[in-house]
Design an enzyme around this catalytic site. Structure first.
Site, short mmCIF file in Angstrom:
data_model
loop_
_atom_site.label_atom_id
_atom_site.label_comp_id
_atom_site.label_asym_id
_atom_site.label_seq_id
_atom_site.Cartn_x
_atom_site.Cartn_y
_atom_site.Cartn_z
N LYS A 240 48.03 32.50 33.61
CA LYS A 240 49.22 32.34 32.75
C LYS A 240 49.71 30.89 32.74
O LYS A 240 50.24 30.41 31.74
CB LYS A 240 50.34 33.29 33.18
CG LYS A 240 49.99 34.75 32.88
CD LYS A 240 51.11 35.70 33.17
CE LYS A 240 50.59 37.13 33.09
NZ LYS A 240 51.61 38.14 33.29
N ASP B 296 56.32 39.07 28.64
CA ASP B 296 56.48 39.97 29.80
C ASP B 296 57.96 40.31 30.04
O ASP B 296 58.32 41.49 30.12
CB ASP B 296 55.93 39.32 31.08
CG ASP B 296 54.41 39.33 31.13
OD1 ASP B 296 53.80 40.27 30.59
OD2 ASP B 296 53.84 38.39 31.72
N GLY C 251 61.59 41.13 45.79
CA GLY C 251 60.39 40.31 45.62
C GLY C 251 60.76 38.99 44.96
O GLY C 251 61.79 38.89 44.27
N ALA C 252 59.91 37.99 45.20
CA ALA C 252 60.25 36.64 44.71
C ALA C 252 59.01 35.91 44.19
O ALA C 252 58.91 34.69 44.27
CB ALA C 252 60.91 35.85 45.84
N TYR D 105 52.03 49.76 37.80
CA TYR D 105 51.72 50.93 36.98
C TYR D 105 50.44 51.59 37.44
O TYR D 105 49.66 51.01 38.20
CB TYR D 105 51.66 50.57 35.49
CG TYR D 105 50.60 49.57 35.11
CD1 TYR D 105 50.87 48.22 35.08
CD2 TYR D 105 49.31 49.98 34.74
CE1 TYR D 105 49.92 47.29 34.71
CE2 TYR D 105 48.34 49.06 34.37
CZ TYR D 105 48.65 47.71 34.36
OH TYR D 105 47.70 46.81 33.99
P1 NDP Z 1 53.19 37.42 43.55
O1 NDP Z 1 51.97 37.38 44.37
O2 NDP Z 1 53.59 36.20 42.80
O3 NDP Z 1 54.46 37.86 44.48
C1 NDP Z 1 54.39 38.96 45.32
C2 NDP Z 1 55.77 39.25 45.95
O4 NDP Z 1 55.65 40.51 46.61
C3 NDP Z 1 56.25 38.26 46.99
O5 NDP Z 1 57.65 38.14 46.88
C4 NDP Z 1 55.85 38.92 48.33
O6 NDP Z 1 56.72 38.59 49.40
C5 NDP Z 1 56.07 40.37 47.97
N1 NDP Z 1 55.25 41.29 48.75
C6 NDP Z 1 53.90 41.46 48.71
N2 NDP Z 1 53.53 42.47 49.55
C7 NDP Z 1 54.66 42.94 50.12
C8 NDP Z 1 54.93 43.98 51.04
N3 NDP Z 1 53.95 44.74 51.57
N4 NDP Z 1 56.22 44.21 51.40
C9 NDP Z 1 57.21 43.48 50.87
N5 NDP Z 1 57.02 42.47 49.98
C10 NDP Z 1 55.76 42.20 49.61
O7 NDP Z 1 53.01 38.65 42.58
P2 NDP Z 1 53.36 38.81 41.02
O8 NDP Z 1 54.79 38.52 40.79
O9 NDP Z 1 52.35 38.08 40.22
O10 NDP Z 1 53.06 40.37 40.79
C11 NDP Z 1 53.81 41.35 41.49
C12 NDP Z 1 53.49 42.76 40.96
O11 NDP Z 1 53.80 42.85 39.58
C13 NDP Z 1 52.03 43.16 41.09
O12 NDP Z 1 52.01 44.43 41.68
C14 NDP Z 1 51.54 43.22 39.66
O13 NDP Z 1 50.57 44.24 39.51
C15 NDP Z 1 52.80 43.58 38.90
N6 NDP Z 1 52.83 43.16 37.48
C16 NDP Z 1 53.00 44.12 36.50
C17 NDP Z 1 53.06 43.78 35.16
C18 NDP Z 1 53.21 44.83 34.10
O14 NDP Z 1 53.00 44.56 32.92
N7 NDP Z 1 53.60 46.03 34.45
C19 NDP Z 1 52.97 42.37 34.71
C20 NDP Z 1 52.84 41.44 35.81
C21 NDP Z 1 52.76 41.84 37.13
P3 NDP Z 1 56.47 37.26 50.33
O15 NDP Z 1 57.06 36.09 49.58
O16 NDP Z 1 57.20 37.56 51.59
O17 NDP Z 1 54.98 37.13 50.52
#
Ligand code: NDP
Length: 264
Positions: free
Chosen positions: A64, A100, A121-122, A209
């Site tokens: 992206k 999105d 989440g961040a 999803y």
């Molecule tokens: P990133 O990798 O950028 O961020 C992941 C975040 O999740 C971080 O804040 C991380 O925390 C946190 N995290 C990961 N594992 C855990 C856990 N076990 N417990 C608590 N916190 C956790 O991910 P994205 O933002 O790119 O994507 C996130 C989700 O969104 C994915 O599951 C993806 O499939 C979904 N998605 C869905 C879309 C849709 O159209 N429905 C579109 C885009 C994404 P930390 O900073 O502590 O590591």
């Protein structure tokens, strides 16, 4: 002559976008055809797009940001988040959009009135949603497992928390943007914190999803109105389709044509 469209990503075989868009092309009688393309190097996105003779693409993980770089003209919101998920060739120029977060917002509005949200989440998704929802007047709190990724949110003026000492106040909606629950059965934050957050909320939303996550199961147990990432996927697709087809249909009309993909 059909116009050609694709989704670029890596991996991309799992993408539902071809199904969604081809269904809508067929139902609306638009001469378009949509496929998928595994792109290894983001730096080759623009040349690949042009070499394939495409009219438009969607872009998924991890390209992206490369799509943002590849665009000639970027709409303001996509420029702010530096992430483009839709590119359309118009008059020889690549126009970049981010559908999105607006798609997510369209789905959110169906739940009812939302004035405040707790984003769990961040990551990249959380960033886009936080900026967009705030621009729509929604008050945002962010809670994340670790502090590192919160720096950006703090600089943007969001109220931020780590799990340590977090006390949930009332929010209209709790939004899980973490990948917790995607490939395991974990909750996005410790159970006691999540219980407090959901007990003080009217709605719950997950961006994941394809499965009912433990987070959504907790929301279901409380009877909270909710939706999962498939609604976000659908709504971002509707807005992308509107760009692809030059705004000739109404969004509701596109939705009617596209929505049945959820049951395919
Ligand atoms: P990133 O990798 O950028 O961020 C992941 C975040 O999740 C971080 O804040 C991380 O925390 C946190 N995290 C990961 N594992 C855990 C856990 N076990 N417990 C608590 N916190 C956790 O991910 P994205 O933002 O790119 O994507 C996130 C989700 O969104 C994915 O599951 C993806 O499939 C979904 N998605 C869905 C879309 C849709 O159209 N429905 C579109 C885009 C994404 P930390 O900073 O502590 O590591």
């Amino acid at each position: 002559m059909h116009e050609l469209f694709a989704v670029f990503g890596n991996p991309v075989h799992h993408s539902k976008s071809p199904l969604m868009h081809n269904l809508a092309f067929r139902t609306l009688g638009y001469p378009g055809c949509y496929t998928r393309w595994r792109l290894e190097e983001g730096a080759k996105l623009r040349e690949t797009f042009l070499a394939l003779g495409l009219k438009g693409i969607n872009i998924t993980v991890p390209h992206k940001e490369a799509a943002f770089e590849a665009a000639d003209i970027v709409e303001p919101f996509a420029a702010e988040v530096r992430a483009v998920n839709t590119l359309v060739l118009e008059n020889g120029k690549l126009h970049g959009y981010n559908t999105d977060a607006p798609g997510f917002y369209r789905a959110l509005q169906r739940l009812g009135e939302v004035r405040s949200a707790l984003i769990v989440g961040a990551g990249g998704t959380a960033r886009a949603l936080a900026l967009y929802l705030r621009s729509r007047g929604i008050e945002i709190d962010v809670v994340n497992r670790s502090a590192g990724r919160l720096t950006w949110f703090e600089a943007e003026g969001f109220v931020c928390h780590t799990w340590d000492g977090f006390e949930a106040k009332a929010h209209d909606v709790v939004i899980n943007t973490t990948s917790a629950g995607l490939e395991d059965e974990s909750l996005p934050m410790p159970k006691a914190l999540l219980d407090a957050a959901l007990d003080n909320a009217s709605y719950a939303v997950d961006v994941i999803y394809g499965k009912e996550t433990p987070f959504l199961k907790e929301a279901a147990r409380r009877g909270l109105p909710r939706f999962d990432g498939s609604q976000m996927l659908l709504q971002q697709g509707i807005i992308a389709f509107d760009h692809f087809t030059g705004h000739r249909y109404g969004l509701e009309e596109i939705e009617t044509a596209m929505r049945p993909f959820l049951n395919l």
